[in-house]
Design an enzyme around this catalytic site. Structure first.
Site, PDB file in Angstrom:
ATOM      1  N   LYS A  20       0.717  -1.291   0.094  1.00 28.43           N
ATOM      2  CA  LYS A  20      -0.042  -0.038  -0.063  1.00 28.43           C
ATOM      3  C   LYS A  20       0.793   1.344  -0.119  1.00 28.43           C
ATOM      4  CE  LYS A  20       0.915   1.383   4.415  1.00 28.43           C
ATOM      5  NZ  LYS A  20       1.822   2.601   4.948  1.00 28.43           N
ATOM      6  N   ASP A 147      -2.179  -1.131  10.760  1.00 32.75           N
ATOM      7  CA  ASP A 147      -2.805  -1.065   9.552  1.00 32.75           C
ATOM      8  C   ASP A 147      -3.239  -2.302   8.934  1.00 32.75           C
ATOM      9  OD1 ASP A 147      -0.107  -1.921   9.051  1.00 32.75           O
ATOM     10  OD2 ASP A 147       0.251  -0.303   7.730  1.00 32.75           O
TER      11      ASP A 147
END
Ligand code: C5P
Length: 304
Positions: A20, A147
């Protein structure tokens, strides 16, 4: 949840674990639990690791192979921790072989470890005699990394809280970024996330949460371009210590009119490459000249 399973049999599951980037990362203060409060827009990339989870015939035992990266083959690896947590939660016990083909650099701000951990939970849940509901898998993942929950979701999502509270973005903007070319580059150095946050806490250079939410809202309503939205509060503590980043960023802006950003707590940075941009080779030359021949450079794109 987006299905990232590539191959599946009764004893083997192969999963794609995407990297990401944080297109927007505002840190809005320090919380009582020691973590920081944030608002972030995260995008998944076609760059990713491949995790293979095999259920052996044995009664117990976890083995991890990480071809080319023996230093990652240890119980601290998040795929190990995810496996331990899944067994603990389900009460199951069986032998498992994990094979992790790494493409995402470690300590790079690309979420590689977290993504691998989530892929592990997804694979074990497919191979197990019992299945944990999705909500419990997500909850488990928050104990592994802030995350992690974002990797259960779609390509683009907004993260809040300490990073664990996820919501999808408006479909119109989501579509517009799918296939966006991204150039990643990283000096041959890794940063500890905890240390970067500690340094930010020293400077107390936080964003106002109302401002952060408004920026994302404007972007979702098409009133702010993605380039205008780009922001990362963790650049300040990193760039104050590693002065070469700022110099290179200014050069890229001056010479190419592009906007480089750091992802997460670094050390990787990214540039959104506009359609028809013809100077990629020259841009890469500048990156290698500035960060050295051992600079890691990768062409990738945003995926759904
Ligand atoms: O949650 P995770 O293990 O990925 O975080 C690593 C470290 O980064 C935490 O121990 C904490 O020091 C810092 N952190 C933080 N605020 C967040 C996320 C991480 O201070 N929202």
């Amino acid at each position: 949840m987006r299905n990232r399973i590539i191959e599946q049999t009764s004893t083997l599951v192969r999963v794609f674990a995407p990297a990401k980037i944080n297109l927007f990362l505002a840190i809005t203060g320090k919380r009582d639990d020691g973590y920081h409060q944030l608002t972030s827009l995260m995008a998944k990339l076609s760059l990713g690791d491949i995790l293979e989870v095999r259920r052996t015939g044995k009664e117990s035992g976890i083995q991890l192979a990480c071809p080319g990266y023996p230093e990652l083959e240890n119980p601290q690896n998040l795929v190990f921790r995810a496996t331990g947590k899944w067994f603990e939660s389900t009460g199951e016990s069986w032998g498992v072989e994990l094979s992790l083909k790494k493409q995402i650099p470690s300590m790079a701000g690309l979420g590689g470890g977290s993504s691998d951990a989530v892929s592990t939970l997804i694979a074990l849940n497919e191979l197990g005699d019992s299945q944990l509901p999705q909500s419990e898998l997500v909850q488990l993942s928050t104990e592994i990394g802030s995350d992690c929950p974002s990797f259960f979701g779609d390509g683009l999502c907004v993260a809040e809280g300490r990073g664990e509270s996820i919501r999808p973005v408006a479909p119109s903007v989501y579509q517009s970024l799918f296939g966006q070319k991204v150039l990643l580059f990283r000096p041959n150095i890794g940063f500890s996330t905890a240390e970067v946050y500690q340094n930010l806490a020293k400077y107390k250079k936080y964003s106002i949460d109302v401002w952060a939410n408004k920026r994302i809202n404007l972007w979702e309503h098409g009133e702010l371009s993605t380039i205008e939205l780009l922001h990362n509060d963790l650049e300040y503590p990193v760039f104050s210590k590693h002065l070469y980043y700022r110099v290179l960023f200014q050069q890229i802006e001056r010479q190419f009119g592009l906007v480089p950003k750091m992802s997460g707590s670094g050390s990787t940075c990214f540039i959104l490459i506009p359609e028809g941009f013809e100077q990629v080779a020259l841009l890469k030359e500048l990156l290698f000249n500035s960060f050295g021949d051992d600079c890691w450079v990768n062409d990738t794109e945003i995926i759904p």
